[in-house]
Design an enzyme around this catalytic site. Structure first.
Site, PDB file in Angstrom:
ATOM      1  CG  ASP A 141      -1.741  -1.253   1.356  1.00  0.00           C
ATOM      2  OD1 ASP A 141      -1.961  -1.704   2.499  1.00  0.00           O
ATOM      3  OD2 ASP A 141      -2.131  -1.789   0.321  1.00  0.00           O
ATOM      4  CG  HIS A 285      -5.425 -11.367  -1.672  1.00  0.00           C
ATOM      5  ND1 HIS A 285      -6.739 -10.963  -1.608  1.00  0.00           N
ATOM      6  CD2 HIS A 285      -4.909 -11.184  -0.443  1.00  0.00           C
ATOM      7  CE1 HIS A 285      -7.013 -10.580  -0.371  1.00  0.00           C
ATOM      8  NE2 HIS A 285      -5.919 -10.694   0.361  1.00  0.00           N
TER       9      HIS A 285
HETATM   10  O1  F6P Z   1      -2.242  -4.007   3.551  1.00  0.00           O
HETATM   11  C1  F6P Z   1      -2.142  -4.855   2.482  1.00  0.00           C
HETATM   12  C2  F6P Z   1      -3.509  -5.281   1.986  1.00  0.00           C
HETATM   13  O2  F6P Z   1      -3.341  -6.094   0.897  1.00  0.00           O
HETATM   14  C3  F6P Z   1      -4.441  -4.122   1.665  1.00  0.00           C
HETATM   15  O3  F6P Z   1      -4.169  -3.537   0.424  1.00  0.00           O
HETATM   16  C4  F6P Z   1      -5.795  -4.808   1.730  1.00  0.00           C
HETATM   17  O4  F6P Z   1      -6.805  -3.895   2.053  1.00  0.00           O
HETATM   18  C5  F6P Z   1      -5.612  -5.821   2.862  1.00  0.00           C
HETATM   19  O5  F6P Z   1      -4.226  -5.987   3.016  1.00  0.00           O
HETATM   20  C6  F6P Z   1      -6.233  -7.158   2.584  1.00  0.00           C
HETATM   21  O6  F6P Z   1      -6.077  -7.935   3.712  1.00  0.00           O
HETATM   22  P1  F6P Z   1      -6.335  -9.520   3.716  1.00  0.00           P
HETATM   23  O7  F6P Z   1      -5.161 -10.186   3.083  1.00  0.00           O
HETATM   24  O8  F6P Z   1      -6.461  -9.875   5.168  1.00  0.00           O
HETATM   25  O9  F6P Z   1      -7.593  -9.763   2.951  1.00  0.00           O
END
Ligand code: F6P
Length: 361
Positions: A141, A285
């Protein structure tokens, strides 16, 4: 030369480049300086289970990981030991257990690789239990204060840019409006960089509450010029200035809420105003997975080496960072002092406007 025995862990969401940091710490700290470096599995969780889940890291155990995504140590973004889920819906403070485990394992201190949450845990360990820590900033981020760049960011931007390049061809073939939702939590760094790099016509970021009518005007203006498709990139945290947005926090099991729905919100607001086919893509992801690009391998390697140098110099309590085009360091306290958003007058926003990108406000 003093030999150190330290722990290393990766915390929070994973990011391309984590293994490159670990490799640099091991190649220099163990390979050259003959330290002992113990990998702690799954962030601080490895210290909360008995026996502790640890790995003795050697140059051999770190061979071939420079280009590998993920983290060989594992991670979690639900493992804050100071407010740890008790399994009955409550939270307990397991800080004392972590501090005791670190001492019992004879670890002089920790290198913690993580975002603002993980750095803040390290700082609390240091403040409350005197556990020395050195921080390495990690997040796709790029929203960590006191550093211009975190590794993983450029790799995520490359993935999003590639997605925009692909959406261009299908949008043009079908005369459609394509909306790509990218990650970024409450900051717009990924959307801004990928939007400019990927030739987006509109960019929606959390820092600029958007007026959907301005995006619609861009769509109409392009049509009038015979360009019957439009590419829009929207950050997951972006919201319209007025009116209701679709849920921006959606449940993802285990009672947790996630940022989401931004692309759907915008698609709905556009089709209410313009007779056009829209399609949304949530990159998700894919931005976190896969190997680091060359820049992130270089940044991560420099960060790992600098972390070792800080310990050699006894400069515990600092986080390495990238500032004014080079690696340096800053007190962790400063790095977690505020959330890093895109500034209103950021030069890339004005450059984007100059080349005709609509930001909605
Ligand atoms: O902080 C990294 C991040 O990928 C953000 O961009 C996103 O909002 C969050 O983590 C997603 O989290 P998780 O992997 O728990 O779904």
């Amino acid at each position: 030369m003093a030999t150190h025995r330290i722990g290393i862990l990766t915390g929070g969401g994973d990011a391309p480049g984590l293994n490159a940091v670990i490799r640099a710490v091991i190649k220099y700290g163990v390979g050259k300086l003959h330290w002992q470096v113990v990998g702690i599995e799954d962030s601080f969780n490895g210290l909360l289970e008995v026996p502790h889940r640890l790995q003795d890291l050697t140059p051999q155990s770190c061979q071939g990981i420079l280009h590998r995504g993920g983290t060989i140590l594992g991670t979690t973004n639900r493992g804050n030991p100071f407010s740890y889920p008790d399994g009955e819906g409550g939270l307990v403070d397991r800080g004392p257990e972590v501090a005791k485990a670190i001492r019992d394992e004879g670890l002089e201190g920790l290198i913690i690789i993580g975002g603002d949450g993980t750095q803040a845990i390290g700082l609390q360990l240091m403040d409350e239990y005197g556990i020395p820590v050195v921080g390495v900033p990690k997040t796709i981020d790029n929203d960590l204060s006191a550093t211009d760049l975190t590794f993983g960011f450029i790799s995520a931007v490359e993935t999003a840019t590639d997605a925009l390049d692909r959406l261009h061809t299908t949008a043009e073939s079908h005369d459609r409006v394509m909306i790509l939702e990218v990650m970024g939590r409450d900051a717009g760094w990924i959307a801004l960089w990928a939007g400019v790099a990927g030739g987006a016509d509109c960019i929606a970021i959390p820092e600029i509450a958007y007026d959907p009518e301005r995006f619609c005007a861009k769509i109409r203006e392009r049509r009038a010029r015979g360009r019957h498709f439009t590419i829009i990139v929207v950050a997951e945290g972006a919201k319209p200035a007025e009116g209701d947005a679709l849920p921006s926090k959606v449940a993802h099991g285990k009672g947790t809420l996630r940022t989401g729905g931004a692309a759907q919100t915008l698609a709905q607001l556009i089709t209410e105003r313009v007779n056009v086919e829209t399609r949304t893509t949530v990159l998700g992801h894919l931005q976190r997975g896969g190997g680091p690009v060359a820049f992130d391998r270089v940044l991560a390697t420099e960060f790992g080496v600098r972390a070792v140098e800080l310990i050699q110099a006894g400069r515990w309590g600092e986080m390495v960072r990238w500032s004014e085009g080079k690696v340096s360091s800053v007190p962790i306290r400063e790095a977690v002092s505020e959330y890093r958003r895109v500034e209103d007058d950021h030069p890339l926003i004005s450059a984007g406007r100059a080349v005709g990108i609509e930001f909605g406000g």
